[in-house]
Design an enzyme around this catalytic site. Structure first.
Site, PDB file in Angstrom:
ATOM      1  N   LYS A 187       0.905  -1.309   0.150  1.00  0.00           N
ATOM      2  CA  LYS A 187      -0.197   0.040  -0.703  1.00  0.00           C
ATOM      3  C   LYS A 187       0.846   0.984  -0.173  1.00  0.00           C
ATOM      4  CE  LYS A 187      -2.683  -3.488  -0.581  1.00  0.00           C
ATOM      5  NZ  LYS A 187      -3.880  -3.734   0.165  1.00  0.00           N
TER       6      LYS A 187
HETATM    7  C1  LIG Z   1      -4.573  -4.653   1.412  1.00  0.00           C
HETATM    8  C2  LIG Z   1      -6.387  -4.910   1.137  1.00  0.00           C
HETATM    9  C3  LIG Z   1      -6.831  -5.577   2.146  1.00  0.00           C
HETATM   10  C4  LIG Z   1      -5.961  -6.179   2.918  1.00  0.00           C
HETATM   11  O1  LIG Z   1      -5.664  -5.015   3.733  1.00  0.00           O
HETATM   12  P1  LIG Z   1      -4.247  -6.049   4.806  1.00  0.00           P
HETATM   13  O2  LIG Z   1      -3.469  -5.042   5.490  1.00  0.00           O
HETATM   14  O3  LIG Z   1      -2.875  -6.842   3.923  1.00  0.00           O
HETATM   15  O4  LIG Z   1      -5.365  -6.993   5.661  1.00  0.00           O
HETATM   16  C5  LIG Z   1      -8.088  -5.265   1.873  1.00  0.00           C
HETATM   17  N1  LIG Z   1      -8.671  -4.625   0.896  1.00  0.00           N
HETATM   18  C6  LIG Z   1      -7.975  -4.260   0.083  1.00  0.00           C
HETATM   19  C7  LIG Z   1      -8.977  -3.554  -1.500  1.00  0.00           C
HETATM   20  C8  LIG Z   1      -7.015  -4.556  -0.294  1.00  0.00           C
HETATM   21  O5  LIG Z   1      -6.496  -4.097  -1.243  1.00  0.00           O
END
Ligand SMILES: *Cc1c(COP(=O)(O)O)cnc(C)c1O
Length: 385
Positions: A187
């Site tokens: 992210k």
């Molecule tokens: C990456 C992601 C998640 C999960 O995030 P984590 O912090 O890895 O648990 C949930 N929803 C979306 C849309 C994502 O891109």
């Protein structure tokens, strides 16, 4: 390192420096490494940055979304509308609480849910919609609320990708009662693993803090700080979804980098758009009318007549040392959801099979980006003019 012409260009690389390493070392040296003062500081800092009343740090965005559904009382017999076009965690959290995920299609331009795609799948059992800001492109929350509020359907924003994005001129994070961020390295800013629920409802914040820490009446950090003996109670069955102070220390430094990261991502996105304009029919994700993306995922939809298939294109790019990725996944096509009934999802299927995500990261050089652009022109059998 990715000097021009050498090395593999990754899809993403977090921007981490000596400052993060020093902050983590200070947390270790302090002797308090579990959830403590640095987690509280990160919660205040993120809330201030996005204009939210409060933030509750947890171990990931997946656990953030899980707790959001628990707080809303969603459970067996309830339906929760989710986009199939999302990371699988969006659907999984609905299963965690024993409810049924109901897949809705998305808009072609943004990859997001919209009133027109949600309405056909609403039923008397619909309790909530998980509205994803896919790839950092803000979804039109007010339009979806206009559909949901009169029907008593709650909105949880899955803003895993969207910290630093803007909606109606304000940061994503303060438009709903429950908004979940991710700090995974894929992210925009990272704590290694981590997440946070932003909320404007004090009762939600209190319950989230309790649920992330085994349902305890008083947190371990608070108990430690008291001068008198405090005997905690376990008020309900909770979870261990805590973030550590080592992670929060890294997050505090990362948060200071957020504006620079978003600015750089937006400028590289513009440069991709300019340079790839000579590929007929190729469509690159862009800002929606109601907001500003952080371009967490720079996806491109191939035209039907592109001379090579999407998967062959990924291989051709990899042969040139460019690590692109298939487009955003579709949960309904995965074995885990093969038995889940759903309406036809034509836009989702077109986007997931026909798109790819291009490398984009803070320290990407223009030479790196030129290599990606050249790879795409070469696969298309044309030259950039
Ligand atoms: C990456 C992601 C998640 C999960 O995030 P984590 O912090 O890895 O648990 C949930 N929803 C979306 C849309 C994502 O891109």
């Amino acid at each position: 390192m990715t000097a021009a012409g050498t090395g593999t260009i990754p899809i993403m690389r977090p921007w981490l420096g000596r400052e993060e390493a020093e902050a983590a070392a200070e947390a270790v040296a302090s002797g308090w490494v579990a959830q403590g003062p640095r987690v509280a500081e990160l919660e205040r800092a993120v809330a201030a940055r996005v204009g939210a009343a409060d933030g509750v740090a947890v171990s990931s965005c997946t656990t953030a979304l899980h707790l959001a559904l628990v707080v809303l009382g969603v459970g067996p017999g309830d339906e929760v509308v989710v986009p199939s076009l999302s990371f699988v965690a969006t659907a999984n959290v609905v299963r965690y609480v024993g409810a049924t995920p109901v897949f809705a299609d998305v808009e072609p331009a943004t990859g997001n849910l919209a009133p027109g795609t949600i309405e056909p799948v609403l039923s008397p059992r619909t309790r909530a919609v998980i509205l994803v800001h896919q790839g950092g492109v803000p979804a039109d929350v007010d339009a979806v609320r206009g559909l949901c509020a009169p029907r008593g359907v709650e909105i949880v924003e899955d803003a895993a990708c969207a910290i630093g994005a803007e909606l109606y001129g304000r940061p994503v994070g303060a438009h709903s009662d429950l908004v979940a961020f991710s700090f995974h390295p894929r992210k925009v800013i990272t704590t290694g693993e981590g997440g946070m629920v932003m909320t404007r409802r004090p009762e939600h914040a209190a319950r989230l803090r309790r649920l992330r820490e085994h349902g305890m009446s008083v947190s371990a950090a608070d108990r430690h700080a008291r001068r008198e003996v405090v005997l905690e109670e376990y008020l309900e069955v909770g979870f261990n979804y805590r973030m550590t102070d080592i992670q929060a220390a890294v997050g505090l430094v990362q948060l200071e980098r957020l504006d620079a990261i978003v600015e750089r991502r937006r400028s590289l996105a513009t440069r991709y758009r300019d340079r790839l304009a000579g590929l007929p029919g190729l469509r690159l994700v862009d800002d929606p009318p109601h907001g500003r993306s952080n371009f967490q995922s720079m996806w491109a939809l191939l035209p039907d007549d592109f001379p090579v298939s999407r998967d062959d294109l990924l291989q051709l790019l990899l042969d040139r040392g460019i690590s692109a990725r298939r487009g955003i996944m579709a949960s309904h096509l995965e074995p885990a959801y093969a038995a889940t009934p759903h309406v036809p999802l034509p836009v989702t299927e077109r986007l997931t099979s026909g798109s790819l995500i291009l490398p984009l990261f803070h320290e990407m050089t223009e030479a790196d980006q030129n290599r990606v652009v050249e790879g795409l022109y070469s696969a298309a059998g044309t030259r950039e003019r």
